[in-house]
Scaffold this motif. Structure first.
Motif, PDB file in Angstrom:
ATOM      1  N   GLU A 192      -3.888  16.214 -17.150  1.00 56.39           N
ATOM      2  CA  GLU A 192      -4.561  15.050 -17.733  1.00 56.39           C
ATOM      3  C   GLU A 192      -3.625  13.854 -17.785  1.00 56.39           C
ATOM      4  OE1 GLU A 192      -6.074  15.723 -21.604  1.00 56.39           O
ATOM      5  OE2 GLU A 192      -7.846  16.799 -20.895  1.00 56.39           O
ATOM      6  N   GLU A 193      -2.446  14.126 -18.333  1.00 57.54           N
ATOM      7  CA  GLU A 193      -1.435  13.077 -18.475  1.00 57.54           C
ATOM      8  C   GLU A 193      -1.073  12.481 -17.115  1.00 57.54           C
ATOM      9  OE1 GLU A 193      -0.404  12.160 -21.508  1.00 57.54           O
ATOM     10  OE2 GLU A 193       0.844  10.586 -20.630  1.00 57.54           O
ATOM     11  N   GLY A 194      -0.939  13.374 -16.126  1.00 58.57           N
ATOM     12  CA  GLY A 194      -0.579  12.940 -14.774  1.00 58.57           C
ATOM     13  C   GLY A 194      -1.615  12.014 -14.189  1.00 58.57           C
ATOM     14  N   LEU A 195      -2.879  12.413 -14.282  1.00 54.99           N
ATOM     15  CA  LEU A 195      -3.957  11.598 -13.736  1.00 54.99           C
ATOM     16  C   LEU A 195      -3.991  10.234 -14.418  1.00 54.99           C
ATOM     17  CD1 LEU A 195      -6.379  11.448 -11.833  1.00 54.99           C
ATOM     18  CD2 LEU A 195      -7.792  12.360 -13.671  1.00 54.99           C
ATOM     19  N   ARG A 196      -3.797  10.276 -15.751  1.00 55.39           N
ATOM     20  CA  ARG A 196      -3.852   9.046 -16.522  1.00 55.39           C
ATOM     21  C   ARG A 196      -2.731   8.082 -16.083  1.00 55.39           C
ATOM     22  NH1 ARG A 196      -3.620   8.075 -22.738  1.00 55.39           N
ATOM     23  NH2 ARG A 196      -1.493   8.764 -22.307  1.00 55.39           N
ATOM     24  N   THR A 197      -1.484   8.602 -16.047  1.00 55.82           N
ATOM     25  CA  THR A 197      -0.373   7.713 -15.653  1.00 55.82           C
ATOM     26  C   THR A 197      -0.573   7.197 -14.242  1.00 55.82           C
ATOM     27  OG1 THR A 197       0.779   9.750 -16.216  1.00 55.82           O
ATOM     28  CG2 THR A 197       1.975   7.703 -16.516  1.00 55.82           C
ATOM     29  N   ALA A 198      -1.069   8.083 -13.347  1.00 54.18           N
ATOM     30  CA  ALA A 198      -1.234   7.664 -11.956  1.00 54.18           C
ATOM     31  C   ALA A 198      -2.212   6.496 -11.853  1.00 54.18           C
ATOM     32  CB  ALA A 198      -1.724   8.832 -11.112  1.00 54.18           C
ATOM     33  N   VAL A 199      -3.358   6.642 -12.515  1.00 55.56           N
ATOM     34  CA  VAL A 199      -4.369   5.585 -12.449  1.00 55.56           C
ATOM     35  C   VAL A 199      -3.852   4.305 -13.089  1.00 55.56           C
ATOM     36  CG1 VAL A 199      -6.644   4.871 -13.269  1.00 55.56           C
ATOM     37  CG2 VAL A 199      -6.308   7.161 -12.337  1.00 55.56           C
ATOM     38  N   TYR A 200      -3.248   4.434 -14.295  1.00 57.69           N
ATOM     39  CA  TYR A 200      -2.735   3.252 -14.975  1.00 57.69           C
ATOM     40  C   TYR A 200      -1.660   2.559 -14.146  1.00 57.69           C
ATOM     41  CZ  TYR A 200      -5.249   4.000 -19.355  1.00 57.69           C
ATOM     42  OH  TYR A 200      -6.212   4.113 -20.296  1.00 57.69           O
ATOM     43  N   MET A 201      -0.786   3.382 -13.552  1.00 63.51           N
ATOM     44  CA  MET A 201       0.315   2.817 -12.764  1.00 63.51           C
ATOM     45  C   MET A 201      -0.231   2.036 -11.578  1.00 63.51           C
ATOM     46  SD  MET A 201       3.140   2.498 -13.498  1.00 63.51           S
ATOM     47  CE  MET A 201       4.848   2.756 -13.508  1.00 63.51           C
ATOM     48  N   ALA A 202      -1.243   2.603 -10.917  1.00 68.55           N
ATOM     49  CA  ALA A 202      -1.835   1.931  -9.761  1.00 68.55           C
ATOM     50  C   ALA A 202      -2.426   0.588 -10.175  1.00 68.55           C
ATOM     51  CB  ALA A 202      -2.910   2.818  -9.142  1.00 68.55           C
ATOM     52  N   ILE A 203      -3.189   0.612 -11.280  1.00 68.57           N
ATOM     53  CA  ILE A 203      -3.804  -0.640 -11.744  1.00 68.57           C
ATOM     54  C   ILE A 203      -2.730  -1.667 -12.096  1.00 68.57           C
ATOM     55  CG2 ILE A 203      -5.242  -1.685 -13.535  1.00 68.57           C
ATOM     56  CD1 ILE A 203      -6.794   0.908 -13.684  1.00 68.57           C
ATOM     57  N   ILE A 220       0.823  -1.214   0.000  1.00 74.79           N
ATOM     58  CA  ILE A 220       0.000   0.000   0.000  1.00 74.79           C
ATOM     59  C   ILE A 220       0.857   1.264   0.000  1.00 74.79           C
ATOM     60  CG2 ILE A 220      -1.525   1.384   1.489  1.00 74.79           C
ATOM     61  CD1 ILE A 220      -3.133  -1.133   1.995  1.00 74.79           C
ATOM     62  N   MET A 221       1.895   1.281   0.807  1.00 79.25           N
ATOM     63  CA  MET A 221       2.757   2.465   0.900  1.00 79.25           C
ATOM     64  C   MET A 221       3.405   2.771  -0.458  1.00 79.25           C
ATOM     65  SD  MET A 221       2.662   4.238   3.467  1.00 79.25           S
ATOM     66  CE  MET A 221       4.063   5.321   3.333  1.00 79.25           C
ATOM     67  N   ILE A 222       3.979   1.728  -1.052  1.00 75.01           N
ATOM     68  CA  ILE A 222       4.641   1.911  -2.349  1.00 75.01           C
ATOM     69  C   ILE A 222       3.636   2.422  -3.368  1.00 75.01           C
ATOM     70  CG2 ILE A 222       5.921   0.743  -4.185  1.00 75.01           C
ATOM     71  CD1 ILE A 222       6.684  -1.379  -2.075  1.00 75.01           C
ATOM     72  N   LEU A 223       2.447   1.839  -3.310  1.00 75.87           N
ATOM     73  CA  LEU A 223       1.384   2.209  -4.235  1.00 75.87           C
ATOM     74  C   LEU A 223       1.045   3.682  -4.092  1.00 75.87           C
ATOM     75  CD1 LEU A 223      -0.297   0.537  -6.213  1.00 75.87           C
ATOM     76  CD2 LEU A 223      -2.085   0.449  -4.498  1.00 75.87           C
ATOM     77  N   MET A 224       0.853   4.137  -2.843  1.00 82.33           N
ATOM     78  CA  MET A 224       0.504   5.535  -2.580  1.00 82.33           C
ATOM     79  C   MET A 224       1.586   6.467  -3.113  1.00 82.33           C
ATOM     80  SD  MET A 224      -2.293   5.584  -0.742  1.00 82.33           S
ATOM     81  CE  MET A 224      -2.662   6.230   0.857  1.00 82.33           C
ATOM     82  N   ILE A 225       2.840   6.134  -2.817  1.00 83.96           N
ATOM     83  CA  ILE A 225       3.941   6.999  -3.254  1.00 83.96           C
ATOM     84  C   ILE A 225       3.950   7.100  -4.772  1.00 83.96           C
ATOM     85  CG2 ILE A 225       6.453   7.218  -3.337  1.00 83.96           C
ATOM     86  CD1 ILE A 225       6.461   5.814  -0.552  1.00 83.96           C
ATOM     87  N   THR A 226       3.816   5.959  -5.450  1.00 82.98           N
ATOM     88  CA  THR A 226       3.824   5.961  -6.914  1.00 82.98           C
ATOM     89  C   THR A 226       2.694   6.827  -7.462  1.00 82.98           C
ATOM     90  OG1 THR A 226       4.172   3.619  -6.540  1.00 82.98           O
ATOM     91  CG2 THR A 226       4.243   4.385  -8.807  1.00 82.98           C
ATOM     92  N   VAL A 227       1.514   6.634  -6.897  1.00 83.09           N
ATOM     93  CA  VAL A 227       0.364   7.380  -7.395  1.00 83.09           C
ATOM     94  C   VAL A 227       0.580   8.883  -7.205  1.00 83.09           C
ATOM     95  CG1 VAL A 227      -2.074   7.875  -6.962  1.00 83.09           C
ATOM     96  CG2 VAL A 227      -1.289   5.511  -7.108  1.00 83.09           C
ATOM     97  N   VAL A 228       0.997   9.272  -5.994  1.00 84.88           N
ATOM     98  CA  VAL A 228       1.175  10.704  -5.710  1.00 84.88           C
ATOM     99  C   VAL A 228       2.240  11.300  -6.607  1.00 84.88           C
ATOM    100  CG1 VAL A 228       1.953  12.331  -3.958  1.00 84.88           C
ATOM    101  CG2 VAL A 228       0.312  10.539  -3.353  1.00 84.88           C
TER     102      VAL A 228
END
Lengths: 283, 274
Positions: free
Chosen positions: B104-115, B74-82
């Protein structure tokens, strides 16, 4: 031909000082002569540091003699070409049940030996099944060894050895780390194997009670074989045994004390029933 | 705490997935991980989701159990997303917090990265849930077998792995024993800062290492006395043979990977910014 035979076996290891220089030699075994006939049950007794485990390791060519010779099934253990034959004919069971189980599942551990010997797959399964049945552990075949009791682990280790179809099993203090129940369990298993499979058994121990059924007993002290004979002969001599820091079974002890107090009881009583019998004869 | 980590654990059940050849599971997991990084748009992500959830359903491993495996990351995930959310620039600015812009690009990468990360963990832990450690090492040994030609000791590596797996519970138990013994003698393992805590581990680690070496020595002797002489001339009790379900699994996974690749390449669908 003898199953195991030694002639003036000497084993020395170098003593090192703190810098690792050799400062002398320690003689762990000093001119030991032992003969083990096929099918017999031999016990080697001795207190800690008497050289009995070192001797056991020779039977599997884990150690080779510094001087003298050891033959296992007629093969010289010093001969590197016969190494695997020697190891296959004399299987070893060690003291610590945890440190000799390799597989993560019981049946895989039993299969480890045959796998190393290059036995075909179908045959391995048959051997594993037969040996697990022989030690009464077949219902635990797919268990993890970590969940078994000490006695059960030792039985698995014994199964692992008999799956290699050895001619002789060397048990190096197999019960030393077990509770009384585990000890009984292991000894009963060995007893059954001896009767059913007719393997030669060489039991190394410091528990006197375990050797009363042996065909022959060797007593070792500071690397030398100091006594040999039938259990009855050995236990007749309570004084000498005490000198080698060995305790005789309680019954023998009691019989000995009674005799010394003047009761006419024969020497070398090994079992409770024998003592009862002897006492009932008195009047 | 150690018990909380479910990654790398085995979940015993009787499913098609459990019966598959370990090699198939290893290779297919790798293919799935590759597919996650080929994903480019909503459709391919949807495909990955369907694929993953079908496999989970087939495996009979409870969904909850798999989700538990996500806890440690979870921690790693949060850091990556932020980090992705605020530091990737490109496209319109969606909103701004103080000096940090979310594009837009930021939100997209963040969501994709989390998934991607979540699926990555779920996919690989699904493999270990359905494969016993021994089967896993067997599979690795067989897969890496070609490396033998360039003198990589594949059999020895696999043997080391399976022995390590066998001794993990024993050493954990031993650690526990030593800790209790040291606490009984007045060792303080709980208080102090990180440095002090680390220092207080020394009286636990030293006896642990000593006993581990003793065990290793005993085990080596036991293995030698059972005629172990490396991988040459050794037969297998449980040899790996591909069956028809293994071939089907390969075909399905390859098909899925190719589909993901083609969708990423040729299908251009846009759902808002994704």
């Amino acid at each position: 031909m003898e199953m195991i035979q030694t002639k003036d076996l000497i084993f020395e290891y170098a003593k090192h000082d703190e810098e690792g220089n050799i400062i002398g030699k320690n003689r762990a075994i000093d001119k030991a002569n032992i003969d083990v006939e096929p099918g017999s049950f031999i016990a080697i007794l001795g207190h800690n540091g008497s050289g009995k485990s070192t001797l056991a390791k020779h039977m599997n060519a884990i150690l080779v003699p510094s001087e003298g010779t050891m033959w296992v099934n007629g093969k010289d253990t010093k001969d590197p070409d016969e190494l695997w034959n020697v190891r296959q004919s004399a299987g070893m069971v060690f003291q610590n049940p945890d440190n000799q189980i390799i597989g993560t599942v019981v049946e895989e551990d039993v299969g480890f030996g045959p796998e190393n010997l290059g036995v075909p797959t179908d045959d391995i399964w048959k051997r594993v099944e037969d040996s697990l049945k022989a030690v009464g552990m077949i219902e635990y075949r797919s268990h993890s060894p970590n969940k078994l009791s000490g006695g059960q682990k030792q039985r698995v280790a014994i199964a692992g050895v008999i799956a290699m179809h050895p001619k002789c099993i060397v048990l190096d203090e197999p019960t030393a780390m077990l509770d009384p129940n585990g000890r009984k369990e292991v000894l009963r298993t060995v007893e059954e194997l001896r009767k059913k499979e007719k393997v030669t058994v060489l039991l190394i121990t410091h528990y006197m009670e375990e050797v009363i059924d042996a065909d022959k007993v060797y007593v070792m002290d500071s690397g030398q074989v100091v006594m040999e004979g039938t259990p009855r002969e050995i236990f007749s001599d309570v004084e000498t045994l005490k000198k080698y820091r060995l305790d005789v079974p309680q019954v023998t002890m009691l019989a000995d004390e009674l005799r010394r107090r003047g009761l006419p009881i024969a020497k070398g009583i090994l079992r409770t029933e024998e003592l009862v019998e002897a006492l009932c004869q008195l009047n | 705490m150690i018990r909380d980590i479910t990654i790398g654990q085995y979940y015993p059940a009787k499913s098609i997935l459990h019966r598959l050849d370990p090699r198939v599971k290893i290779v297919c997991t790798l293919l799935f991980l590759i597919s996650l990084f080929l994903n480019k748009n909503v459709i391919s992500y949807a495909l990955a989701t369907v694929f993953l959830f079908c496999v989970i359903k087939l495996s009979k491993v409870p969904f909850k159990f798999i989700m538990k495996g996500l806890k440690p990351i979870i921690m790693i995930l949060m850091i990556t997303v932020v980090l992705n959310l605020f530091l990737t620039s490109g496209g319109d600015v969606l909103f701004q917090v103080w000096k940090l812009k979310v594009t837009e690009e930021g939100l997209r990468t963040a969501v994709y990265m989390a998934i991607r990360l979540i699926y990555l963990i779920m996919g690989s832990s699904l493999m270990t849930f359905t494969t016993t450690p021994n089967a896993l090492t067997d599979g690795i040994e067989k897969l890496l077998h070609p490396l033998n030609k360039i003198k990589v000791p594949v059999h020895e590596i696999a043997m080391m792995m399976s022995i390590a797996l066998r001794f993990i519970p024993i050493l954990l138990e031993e650690t526990d024993k030593i800790m209790k013994a040291q606490i009984a003698r007045g060792a303080d393992l709980e208080s102090g800062n990180i440095l002090q805590k680390a220092k207080s581990m020394i009286p636990i680690l030293v006896p642990l290492f000593v006993s581990a070496f003793r065990r290793a020595n005993d085990l080596a002797m036991a293995m030698e006395s059972r005629c172990y002489r490396g991988g040459d001339g050794r037969t297998k009790m449980k040899p790996l043979v591909y069956g028809s379900s293994d071939r089907i699994a390969y075909a399905v996974t390859w098909g899925y990977l190719i589909a993901v690749f083609l969708i990423g390449r040729f299908v251009a669908v846009k759902l808002w910014i994704f």
